[in-house]
Design an enzyme around this catalytic site. Sequence first.
Site, mmCIF file in Angstrom:
data_model
loop_
_atom_site.group_PDB
_atom_site.id
_atom_site.type_symbol
_atom_site.label_atom_id
_atom_site.label_comp_id
_atom_site.label_asym_id
_atom_site.label_seq_id
_atom_site.Cartn_x
_atom_site.Cartn_y
_atom_site.Cartn_z
ATOM 1 N N HIS A 162 37.388 76.185 44.280
ATOM 2 C CA HIS A 162 35.422 75.553 44.786
ATOM 3 C C HIS A 162 35.488 76.374 46.155
ATOM 4 O O HIS A 162 34.450 75.797 46.162
ATOM 5 C CB HIS A 162 36.569 73.753 44.623
ATOM 6 C CG HIS A 162 34.613 73.290 44.721
ATOM 7 N ND1 HIS A 162 34.685 71.469 45.026
ATOM 8 C CD2 HIS A 162 33.737 73.324 44.024
ATOM 9 C CE1 HIS A 162 34.102 70.901 44.989
ATOM 10 N NE2 HIS A 162 33.163 72.042 44.707
ATOM 11 N N GLU A 189 33.354 78.611 45.252
ATOM 12 C CA GLU A 189 32.154 78.989 45.420
ATOM 13 C C GLU A 189 30.843 78.166 46.444
ATOM 14 O O GLU A 189 29.897 79.079 46.227
ATOM 15 C CB GLU A 189 31.967 77.613 44.505
ATOM 16 C CG GLU A 189 30.653 77.007 43.586
ATOM 17 C CD GLU A 189 31.141 75.793 42.975
ATOM 18 O OE1 GLU A 189 29.561 75.354 42.978
ATOM 19 O OE2 GLU A 189 32.082 75.683 42.211
ATOM 20 N N HIS A 190 31.108 77.644 47.615
ATOM 21 C CA HIS A 190 30.230 77.218 48.540
ATOM 22 C C HIS A 190 30.410 77.471 49.727
ATOM 23 O O HIS A 190 28.806 78.637 49.553
ATOM 24 C CB HIS A 190 30.930 76.080 48.995
ATOM 25 C CG HIS A 190 30.780 74.671 48.117
ATOM 26 N ND1 HIS A 190 29.951 73.782 49.262
ATOM 27 C CD2 HIS A 190 30.996 73.967 47.097
ATOM 28 C CE1 HIS A 190 29.706 72.707 48.037
ATOM 29 N NE2 HIS A 190 30.730 72.510 46.381
ATOM 30 N N GLU A 218 30.108 65.977 47.916
ATOM 31 C CA GLU A 218 30.682 66.085 46.425
ATOM 32 C C GLU A 218 31.018 65.034 45.942
ATOM 33 O O GLU A 218 31.218 64.557 45.211
ATOM 34 C CB GLU A 218 30.801 67.349 46.541
ATOM 35 C CG GLU A 218 30.265 67.538 45.023
ATOM 36 C CD GLU A 218 30.558 69.421 45.136
ATOM 37 O OE1 GLU A 218 30.149 69.744 43.746
ATOM 38 O OE2 GLU A 218 30.743 70.656 46.081
#
Length: 453
Positions: A72, A75-76, A152
């Site tokens: 994850h 992804e950023h 998030e």
Amino acid sequence: MAPVDLGSLEGPQGWLETDAAGQAGARVRRTVLPGGVRVLTEAVPGMRSATLGAWVGVGSRDEGDHERGATHFLEHLLFKGTRRRSAMDIAAALDEVGGDANAATGKESTSYYARVLDADLPVAVDVVADMVTSATLRGEDVDAERSVILEELAAAEDDDDDVAHERFSTLVHGDTPLGRPIGGTPADIEATTRDAITAHYGEHYVPEGLVVTAAGGLEHDAVCALVERSLTTAGWPSAGATEPLPRRSTTAGVPVPSATLPGGVLTVERDTEQAHVLLGGPALTATDERRWALGVMVAVLGGGMSSRLFQEVREKRGLAYSTYAFDTGYADDGLFGVYAGCTPSRVPQVVELMAQQWALLARDGLGDDELRRGRGQLSGALALGMEDSGARMTRLGRAELVHGRFTGLDEALARIAAVTADDVVAMAQHLLDQPRSLVVVGPFDADPVPVAP
């Protein structure tokens, strides 16, 4: 369209291609570049948009204990800058052509994609390829995105619907990698180091593991040339024969300990006006040939306004605003469930109705009209989705990473049309035979809520 077997391609060193005529003149092609990068395209005549995706067959279930959340994180971080571009450069390049870009982390894959006008596809290829191959992963960016990801996760934890689905997955899959949250936990994100993220990136973001898919107004050879040029600029191999990585194994992994077998009841106490209820359990793998019957069963049970759940729970009794059925398939496991959002006092009645409708379908079957509606809903959703270049691009990625074959719309519609009432009943019974899990999120101080799955 005849299915294209993506796993049996053989040929001389160099590009390996296979073609398939598609619906409405669309054409699917696949090429393996010398470094092992796979390129799949679907050219759609007359479509003025094009969507490009870069896929890596690694997801949250592949993380080791020391790198939970790294997938994850990447992804950023890939949007934060490369050797050639700053974060602003990446954003400006796509904004300048009116395009949009995003990414998605799953349990078994990660994808980065951009949608642009067909004439601007070279921009999308260059930017996305640059991000995937040449991310800098600077320490200051890791620290900044750590805060963003924590925000998030906090936002997701404030969404009671999200919480219900996340806890349901954990309850069904138990203490396994599939049962962990895709984005990691706050503790995971706090503990993940730049070194762990960089190692994860270096291990998995390699030529033989990369799949590039594109759909819309394009020409396959031109896309391959653009991809190869971008990879060469990044310093990735442009010569020699390297085999792509094999697809994920479809056999089960480490057995689940008996103490964490799926099934049971979980209550999550929240001060909410509405309770969120999920009932279900294990289902089919993504490649199980019975998935067409499962799709029709999901439609019949909870796929639309004429479905059993909608009619019984909402229309006849007014017990919920939203109620539906769903399924998800993985390489070696699957998930099926029914959902309803209702007033907390109505939870026992809603759970009873959901379980009852599921059991009635398995016991008493369904009529011709109901079967026709279920097949029609599934077929219509599939066909309408093909109007979007992004959906076509995603279908190519799943064909390569999950199925090992490309199934055209005509064949898919034929498979749906071939589903019988007996197939649907058998599927409902098969799912009933699995351990069942119930998750309830709402203002309850008792654990479990006094209802049975």
